[in-house]
Design an enzyme around this catalytic site. Structure first.
Site, short mmCIF file in Angstrom:
data_model
loop_
_atom_site.label_atom_id
_atom_site.label_comp_id
_atom_site.label_asym_id
_atom_site.label_seq_id
_atom_site.Cartn_x
_atom_site.Cartn_y
_atom_site.Cartn_z
N ASN A 209 -31.83 47.00 57.28
CA ASN A 209 -33.27 46.87 57.51
C ASN A 209 -33.53 46.58 58.99
O ASN A 209 -32.60 46.53 59.79
CB ASN A 209 -33.85 45.77 56.61
CG ASN A 209 -33.19 44.43 56.86
OD1 ASN A 209 -33.29 43.87 57.93
ND2 ASN A 209 -32.45 43.95 55.86
N LYS A 340 -37.23 29.70 43.40
CA LYS A 340 -35.90 29.45 44.00
C LYS A 340 -35.66 27.96 44.20
O LYS A 340 -34.65 27.57 44.76
CB LYS A 340 -35.78 30.19 45.34
CG LYS A 340 -35.89 31.72 45.21
CD LYS A 340 -35.39 32.44 46.46
CE LYS A 340 -35.64 33.93 46.37
NZ LYS A 340 -34.87 34.71 47.33
O1 PMT Z 1 -34.99 39.11 62.50
P1 PMT Z 1 -36.38 39.35 63.10
O2 PMT Z 1 -36.53 40.76 63.60
O3 PMT Z 1 -36.72 38.31 64.12
O4 PMT Z 1 -37.45 39.22 61.91
C1 PMT Z 1 -37.65 38.01 61.29
C2 PMT Z 1 -37.82 38.16 59.78
C3 PMT Z 1 -39.11 38.90 59.49
C4 PMT Z 1 -36.64 38.93 59.18
C5 PMT Z 1 -37.84 36.69 59.19
O5 PMT Z 1 -38.94 36.01 59.75
C6 PMT Z 1 -37.97 36.71 57.68
O6 PMT Z 1 -39.05 36.72 57.12
N1 PMT Z 1 -36.80 36.67 56.96
C7 PMT Z 1 -36.73 36.80 55.49
C8 PMT Z 1 -36.94 38.23 55.17
C9 PMT Z 1 -36.79 38.58 53.72
O7 PMT Z 1 -36.13 39.51 53.47
O8 PMT Z 1 -37.38 37.81 52.85
P2 PMT Z 1 -37.21 38.02 51.24
O9 PMT Z 1 -38.57 37.84 50.75
O10 PMT Z 1 -36.49 39.24 50.86
O11 PMT Z 1 -36.26 36.82 50.87
C10 PMT Z 1 -36.74 35.50 50.63
C11 PMT Z 1 -35.74 34.51 51.11
O12 PMT Z 1 -34.53 34.63 50.36
C12 PMT Z 1 -35.35 34.64 52.56
O13 PMT Z 1 -35.19 33.34 53.07
C13 PMT Z 1 -34.00 35.38 52.52
O14 PMT Z 1 -33.18 35.02 53.62
C14 PMT Z 1 -33.43 34.84 51.22
N2 PMT Z 1 -32.54 35.78 50.52
C15 PMT Z 1 -33.03 36.96 50.05
C16 PMT Z 1 -32.21 37.81 49.34
C17 PMT Z 1 -30.85 37.45 49.13
N3 PMT Z 1 -30.04 38.23 48.49
N4 PMT Z 1 -30.40 36.29 49.62
C18 PMT Z 1 -31.21 35.45 50.32
O15 PMT Z 1 -30.77 34.39 50.78
#
Ligand code: PMT
Length: 401
Positions: A209, A340
């Site tokens: 991504n 979570k």
């Molecule tokens: O890296 P940059 O370009 O600076 O951009 C920053 C960002 C937009 C990536 C960052 O600010 C951000 O929002 N990161 C989380 C992005 C995300 O994919 O969120 P999610 O909604 O899919 O996941 C929710 C949370 O669970 C996140 O804290 C993620 O790290 C965690 N997660 C998700 C899936 C997984 N398999 N394991 C996880 O730990």
């Protein structure tokens, strides 16, 4: 609100950067500060007293011997009122006056009369900044525990290039906030994930991504600046490791989980800023997939949820997630906070132009059980400092409950 209730006396001196002070005042106020302004005569050439009065919401002071001003808040009262004296921009002339204790106008008199903590954001031509006299004055002022913010280097209004530009308002505000909040994470270990993961399809292709890692690296830097021992588990990005931070480089979600679990037992705080791939290819092809059929079907299986796994540990650390959403931002973020079992979540709306993935700026809606705070659009470095201040506060609250 990292400057909540702080009484800031802003001294503005006569440099071109004075035009940025209305923005600086707005940003200080957005962090909860009460701001009063003192203008030197030179500063009035660059910014109007009326506009500073409008943004600060208070009468602007400029004359030492002003009957009307003394009848309101006199100069000694003003000196006693302030928690912080911030001089921005501070010219070479202003620094020289302060270094030598001259008191021939309101600002230099206030400097002598106040016990407030003093911060200076210099702004001048690069040669003037590097001049022996200015550097001697800088040394004198630093010996008096005056804190300097900047100057920044770069192209100057006069066309020169070098150090001497006033630091940007948002960085002045975040430097002030972290200096006033102290080392809140001394003795704490913080594990942070950052960047994307790469899930291989075959030896040459992968699923990933647009995460650049900038947000997570800025959070790591801010945590280290607050005295924490920081372990940054990073997906593949091209960023340098912030000073004092240990980086573990990984590729896939499985690798990331393994690295996090190897460090998490001794950690007090876990912050998941990485954009982890939710799925991986069921079977990675051993050899490069050839372009033969018109259609190619790949089967995906779910990746482990690292954040959920950490939050479900028998004695979990203080756990902070991020939520990158393109719709129903707050509702989805609150859902993740609950599902979570997190202590806090930082939601970003990735539809906002110039914010979020792969940009230098972001905005966060930080939510926890009892409250929430909107951190407005800002450079990721400054935003991370505000986030870390919130995390430290809530972590410490949780410990004392
Ligand atoms: O890296 P940059 O370009 O600076 O951009 C920053 C960002 C937009 C990536 C960052 O600010 C951000 O929002 N990161 C989380 C992005 C995300 O994919 O969120 P999610 O909604 O899919 O996941 C929710 C949370 O669970 C996140 O804290 C993620 O790290 C965690 N997660 C998700 C899936 C997984 N398999 N394991 C996880 O730990």
């Amino acid at each position: 609100m990292h400057l909540f209730d702080k009484k800031i006396l802003l001294g503005v001196t006569g440099g071109i950067a004075a035009y940025k002070t209305p923005d600086l005042i707005r940003k200080l106020k957005a962090q909860g500060a009460d701001v009063r302004v003192v203008l030197t005569r030179g500063a009035t050439e660059f910014v109007s007293s009326l506009s500073l009065q409008a943004v600060s919401g208070h009468q602007v002071h400029s004359e030492l011997l002003d009957e009307q001003a003394e009848a309101g808040m006199g100069h000694i009262e003003l000196a006693k009122w302030a928690d912080v004296l911030l001089i921005a921009p501070a010219t070479a002339h202003c620094m020289a006056k302060l270094a030598h204790g001259l008191a021939d106008d309101l600002l230099s008199t206030l400097y002598l009369a106040t016990t407030a903590q003093v911060f200076i954001a210099p702004a001048m031509n690069q040669q003037m900044w590097q001049a022996r006299a200015t550097q001697d004055n800088l040394q004198k002022l630093q010996l008096r525990a005056i804190r300097f913010i900047g100057p920044a280097a770069g192209e100057q209004a006069c066309g020169d290039v070098g150090p001497g530009r006033m630091e940007e308002p948002e960085l002045i505000v975040s430097a002030l906030a972290s200096a006033l909040t102290g080392n809140k994470l001394e003795g704490k270990k913080v594990v942070i994930t950052a960047g994307p993961t790469r899930e291989p399809i075959d030896p040459v292709r992968y699923l990933s991504n647009h995460s650049s890692g900038k947000m997570g690296y800025a959070v790591a830097q801010a945590a280290a600046e607050q005295g924490a021992e920081v372990v940054l588990v990073s997906g593949p990005v091209s960023l340098t490791v912030p000073p004092g931070v240990k980086r573990i480089s990984v590729q896939t979600a499985d690798d990331m989980l393994e690295a996090v679990m190897s460090e998490i037992n001794s950690a007090q705080i876990f912050i998941a800023a990485a954009a982890v791939a939710d799925y991986r290819i069921n079977h990675q092809a051993e050899n490069k997939i050839k372009k033969s059929d018109d259609k190619l079907t790949l089967t995906f299986v779910k990746n482990p949820d690292i954040l959920k796994t950490v939050a479900a540990l028998p004695s979990p650390p203080f756990t902070v997630g991020f939520a990158a959403e393109s719709q129903n931002v707050e509702a989805y973020a609150r859902g993740k906070l609950e599902n979570k079992n997190l202590d806090m979540i930082a939601a970003n709306d990735i539809t906002l132009e110039g914010l979020g993935f792969n940009s230098d700026e972001n905005a966060l809606h930080v939510i926890w059980k009892e409250d929430d705070v909107q951190l407005p659009p800002a450079n990721k470095t400054g935003l991370a400092k505000s986030l870390i201040a919130l995390v430290a506060k809530q972590y410490n609250n949780k410990q004392s409950n």
